[in-house]
Design a protein around this motif. Structure first.
Motif, PDB file in Angstrom:
ATOM      1  N   GLN A  51       0.874  -1.250   0.133  1.00 12.74           N
ATOM      2  CA  GLN A  51      -0.037  -0.098  -0.098  1.00 12.74           C
ATOM      3  C   GLN A  51       0.968   1.351   0.042  1.00 12.74           C
ATOM      4  O   GLN A  51       0.633   2.400  -0.656  1.00 12.74           O
ATOM      5  CB  GLN A  51      -0.957   0.186   1.178  1.00 12.74           C
ATOM      6  CG  GLN A  51      -1.800   1.474   1.320  1.00 12.74           C
ATOM      7  CD  GLN A  51      -2.609   1.439   2.652  1.00 12.74           C
ATOM      8  OE1 GLN A  51      -2.402   0.403   3.496  1.00 12.74           O
ATOM      9  NE2 GLN A  51      -3.473   2.497   2.513  1.00 12.74           N
ATOM     10  N   LEU A  52       1.754   1.205   0.838  1.00 11.53           N
ATOM     11  CA  LEU A  52       2.866   2.479   0.683  1.00 11.53           C
ATOM     12  C   LEU A  52       3.554   2.639  -0.268  1.00 11.53           C
ATOM     13  O   LEU A  52       3.818   3.872  -0.888  1.00 11.53           O
ATOM     14  CB  LEU A  52       3.700   2.294   2.088  1.00 11.53           C
ATOM     15  CG  LEU A  52       3.099   2.324   3.488  1.00 11.53           C
ATOM     16  CD1 LEU A  52       4.194   1.908   4.479  1.00 11.53           C
ATOM     17  CD2 LEU A  52       2.459   3.624   3.742  1.00 11.53           C
ATOM     18  N   THR A  53       3.792   1.766  -1.058  1.00 10.92           N
ATOM     19  CA  THR A  53       4.563   1.863  -2.401  1.00 10.92           C
ATOM     20  C   THR A  53       3.752   2.401  -3.449  1.00 10.92           C
ATOM     21  O   THR A  53       4.290   3.377  -4.277  1.00 10.92           O
ATOM     22  CB  THR A  53       4.923   0.386  -2.959  1.00 10.92           C
ATOM     23  OG1 THR A  53       5.845  -0.136  -1.976  1.00 10.92           O
ATOM     24  CG2 THR A  53       5.814   0.560  -4.297  1.00 10.92           C
ATOM     25  N   GLU A  54       2.487   1.950  -3.003  1.00 13.77           N
ATOM     26  CA  GLU A  54       1.353   2.728  -4.204  1.00 13.77           C
ATOM     27  C   GLU A  54       1.326   3.966  -4.027  1.00 13.77           C
ATOM     28  O   GLU A  54       0.569   4.968  -4.910  1.00 13.77           O
ATOM     29  CB  GLU A  54      -0.085   1.665  -4.116  1.00 13.77           C
ATOM     30  CG  GLU A  54       0.301   0.399  -4.764  1.00 13.77           C
ATOM     31  CD  GLU A  54      -0.953  -0.353  -4.724  1.00 13.77           C
ATOM     32  OE1 GLU A  54      -1.966   0.177  -3.761  1.00 13.77           O
ATOM     33  OE2 GLU A  54      -0.995  -1.708  -4.865  1.00 13.77           O
ATOM     34  N   LEU A  55       1.493   4.730  -2.675  1.00 17.37           N
ATOM     35  CA  LEU A  55       1.245   5.946  -2.381  1.00 17.37           C
ATOM     36  C   LEU A  55       2.735   6.670  -2.562  1.00 17.37           C
ATOM     37  O   LEU A  55       2.472   7.767  -2.176  1.00 17.37           O
ATOM     38  CB  LEU A  55       0.577   6.047  -1.110  1.00 17.37           C
ATOM     39  CG  LEU A  55      -0.575   5.445  -1.022  1.00 17.37           C
ATOM     40  CD1 LEU A  55      -1.177   5.474   0.655  1.00 17.37           C
ATOM     41  CD2 LEU A  55      -1.718   6.200  -1.784  1.00 17.37           C
ATOM     42  N   MET A  56       3.697   6.125  -2.993  1.00 20.32           N
ATOM     43  CA  MET A  56       4.881   6.679  -2.817  1.00 20.32           C
ATOM     44  C   MET A  56       4.819   8.225  -3.751  1.00 20.32           C
ATOM     45  O   MET A  56       5.684   9.097  -2.924  1.00 20.32           O
ATOM     46  CB  MET A  56       5.937   6.010  -3.640  1.00 20.32           C
ATOM     47  CG  MET A  56       7.312   6.273  -3.387  1.00 20.32           C
ATOM     48  SD  MET A  56       7.991   5.783  -1.835  1.00 20.32           S
ATOM     49  CE  MET A  56       7.814   4.251  -1.868  1.00 20.32           C
ATOM     50  N   LEU A  57       3.968   8.578  -4.568  1.00 19.22           N
ATOM     51  CA  LEU A  57       4.044   9.736  -5.118  1.00 19.22           C
ATOM     52  C   LEU A  57       3.001  10.739  -4.680  1.00 19.22           C
ATOM     53  O   LEU A  57       2.552  11.690  -5.156  1.00 19.22           O
ATOM     54  CB  LEU A  57       3.841   9.559  -6.779  1.00 19.22           C
ATOM     55  CG  LEU A  57       4.876   8.677  -7.632  1.00 19.22           C
ATOM     56  CD1 LEU A  57       4.407   8.551  -8.915  1.00 19.22           C
ATOM     57  CD2 LEU A  57       6.313   9.311  -7.348  1.00 19.22           C
ATOM     58  N   GLU A  58       2.273  10.376  -3.507  1.00 17.35           N
ATOM     59  CA  GLU A  58       1.422  11.171  -2.881  1.00 17.35           C
ATOM     60  C   GLU A  58       1.914  11.438  -1.399  1.00 17.35           C
ATOM     61  O   GLU A  58       1.401  10.499  -0.612  1.00 17.35           O
ATOM     62  CB  GLU A  58       0.132  10.573  -2.960  1.00 17.35           C
ATOM     63  CG  GLU A  58      -0.602  10.247  -4.484  1.00 17.35           C
ATOM     64  CD  GLU A  58      -1.770   9.558  -4.387  1.00 17.35           C
ATOM     65  OE1 GLU A  58      -2.572   9.849  -3.453  1.00 17.35           O
ATOM     66  OE2 GLU A  58      -1.961   8.672  -5.229  1.00 17.35           O
ATOM     67  N   PRO A  59       2.810  12.188  -1.161  1.00 17.49           N
ATOM     68  CA  PRO A  59       3.414  12.378   0.218  1.00 17.49           C
ATOM     69  C   PRO A  59       2.353  12.499   1.276  1.00 17.49           C
ATOM     70  O   PRO A  59       2.473  11.750   2.365  1.00 17.49           O
ATOM     71  CB  PRO A  59       4.174  13.466  -0.007  1.00 17.49           C
ATOM     72  CG  PRO A  59       4.483  13.690  -1.347  1.00 17.49           C
ATOM     73  CD  PRO A  59       3.321  13.228  -2.303  1.00 17.49           C
ATOM     74  N   GLN A  60       1.151  13.248   1.158  1.00 18.88           N
ATOM     75  CA  GLN A  60       0.199  13.463   2.212  1.00 18.88           C
ATOM     76  C   GLN A  60      -0.549  12.170   2.517  1.00 18.88           C
ATOM     77  O   GLN A  60      -0.595  11.509   3.683  1.00 18.88           O
ATOM     78  CB  GLN A  60      -0.920  14.471   1.816  1.00 18.88           C
ATOM     79  CG  GLN A  60      -1.702  14.504   2.877  1.00 18.88           C
ATOM     80  CD  GLN A  60      -2.597  15.854   2.626  1.00 18.88           C
ATOM     81  OE1 GLN A  60      -2.178  16.958   2.329  1.00 18.88           O
ATOM     82  NE2 GLN A  60      -3.932  16.085   2.989  1.00 18.88           N
ATOM     83  N   SER A  61      -0.991  11.294   1.507  1.00 18.48           N
ATOM     84  CA  SER A  61      -1.621  10.130   1.672  1.00 18.48           C
ATOM     85  C   SER A  61      -0.690   9.194   2.243  1.00 18.48           C
ATOM     86  O   SER A  61      -1.164   8.254   2.981  1.00 18.48           O
ATOM     87  CB  SER A  61      -2.200   9.734   0.158  1.00 18.48           C
ATOM     88  OG  SER A  61      -3.023  10.756  -0.231  1.00 18.48           O
ATOM     89  N   TYR A  62       0.574   9.194   1.551  1.00 19.92           N
ATOM     90  CA  TYR A  62       1.522   8.076   2.286  1.00 19.92           C
ATOM     91  C   TYR A  62       1.729   8.370   3.866  1.00 19.92           C
ATOM     92  O   TYR A  62       1.604   7.252   4.687  1.00 19.92           O
ATOM     93  CB  TYR A  62       3.055   8.376   1.587  1.00 19.92           C
ATOM     94  CG  TYR A  62       3.841   7.553   1.730  1.00 19.92           C
ATOM     95  CD1 TYR A  62       4.336   6.332   1.164  1.00 19.92           C
ATOM     96  CD2 TYR A  62       4.798   7.420   3.116  1.00 19.92           C
ATOM     97  CE1 TYR A  62       5.293   5.464   1.293  1.00 19.92           C
ATOM     98  CE2 TYR A  62       5.661   6.567   3.425  1.00 19.92           C
ATOM     99  CZ  TYR A  62       5.973   5.571   2.559  1.00 19.92           C
ATOM    100  OH  TYR A  62       7.140   4.824   2.943  1.00 19.92           O
ATOM    101  N   GLY A  63       1.813   9.626   4.254  1.00 17.07           N
ATOM    102  CA  GLY A  63       2.070   9.940   5.683  1.00 17.07           C
ATOM    103  C   GLY A  63       0.837   9.415   6.356  1.00 17.07           C
ATOM    104  O   GLY A  63       0.979   9.046   7.686  1.00 17.07           O
ATOM    105  N   LYS A  64      -0.292   9.773   5.981  1.00 19.06           N
ATOM    106  CA  LYS A  64      -1.430   9.540   6.736  1.00 19.06           C
ATOM    107  C   LYS A  64      -1.668   8.128   6.858  1.00 19.06           C
ATOM    108  O   LYS A  64      -1.911   7.426   8.026  1.00 19.06           O
ATOM    109  CB  LYS A  64      -2.664  10.300   5.962  1.00 19.06           C
ATOM    110  CG  LYS A  64      -2.886  11.338   6.249  1.00 19.06           C
ATOM    111  CD  LYS A  64      -3.972  12.021   5.724  1.00 19.06           C
ATOM    112  CE  LYS A  64      -4.329  13.512   5.821  1.00 19.06           C
ATOM    113  NZ  LYS A  64      -5.802  13.887   5.192  1.00 19.06           N
TER     114      LYS A  64
END
Length: 260
Positions: A51-64
């Motif tokens: 999941q975190l890999t898929e959010l790599m380009l979305e810093p805010q979503s990754y952090g949340k």
């Protein structure tokens, strides 16, 4: 600001005997000289790398998402309580990993989201550092060098005024570096040479001490450095990019000094 004006929090993540990860939280409030300790292993933490890999380009979503994986149950409750009681008092946050949790170092912890105020966790009021047990690190031995090799980067892009930032005195910065590091072998990257590409190349050639002077910023929940491109204009380099470059080295720097 004196040490007595800062609160301290340490979060240590290690493998749980129940599967997943357990957490030790230690919090110190200098106003009351109180130390709070919590061992959280009631429900072992699980980190979804996919999941975190898929959010790599979305810093805010990754952090949340990362924060939701870390701050759960009583751990989340205790963290929010301490943050709220500080009432604006700054706090140092240290994140450490046991030898059995070293793989978690690959996650972008600098993007963590604050569950107490729905904002990026890291700020001037909460400086952040992370550690891994020495036995979990790669072998730090290296070939002996009579003089330590130091890479000095002084980034002063010509278009800093466009970002409402003052220019950096390159000559003064170099003078300070030479005076402080007089016994070192210095590699100087200034002006149009202060690029991320040149920095990466010099790190791969071997670096005992990395010394960076420049401006920085905070964008979409992630810190960044303002280095220069080949034309001498601003080149944004996110902290995660620099960390990844350093962690990929065969030999890690002994020390990194960042003045931004």
């Amino acid at each position: 600001m004196t040490a007595s004006e800062w609160a301290d929090m340490e979060i240590v993540i290690h493998r749980s005997g129940k599967g997943g990860y357990a957490v030790d939280l230690r919090f110190y409030d200098p106003r009351s000289d109180a130390l709070d300790y919590l061992r959280y292993d009631e429900t072992p933490l699980q980190f979804d790398f996919q999941q975190l890999t898929e959010l790599m380009l979305e810093p805010q979503s990754y952090g949340k998402a990362l924060s939701e994986m870390l701050f759960v149950g009583e751990l989340r409750k205790r963290f929010v309580e301490h943050r709220t009681r500080l009432n604006g008092m700054p706090m140092r946050l240290r994140l450490a990993f046991g030898t059995d949790a070293a793989m978690l170092q690959d996650l972008h912890w600098e993007k963590l989201w604050d569950p107490a105020r729905d904002a990026p966790l890291l700020s001037r009021q909460m400086p952040f550092s992370r550690y891994v047990s020495a036995t979990a690190r790669r072998d730090a031995s290296r070939q002996y060098r009579e003089r330590l090799r130091t890479v000095v980067v002084i980034a002063n892009p010509s278009d800093l005024p466009n970002y409402r930032l003052p220019p950096i005195n390159t000559e003064q910065g170099l003078a300070n570096a030479r005076r402080t590091l007089s016994s070192h072998s210095l590699v100087q990257l200034v002006e149009h040479q202060a690029t991320f590409k040149r920095l990466s190349e010099e790190l791969r050639r071997g670096c005992d001490l990395l010394y960076i002077v420049g401006h920085g910023g905070f964008v979409n929940g992630e810190y960044m450095l303002l280095l220069a491109n080949e034309e001498g204009k601003v080149e944004r380099v996110f902290a995660s990019e620099l960390i990844e470059t350093i962690m990929d080295l065969n030999e890690l720097p002994r020390l990194v000094v960042l003045m931004a």
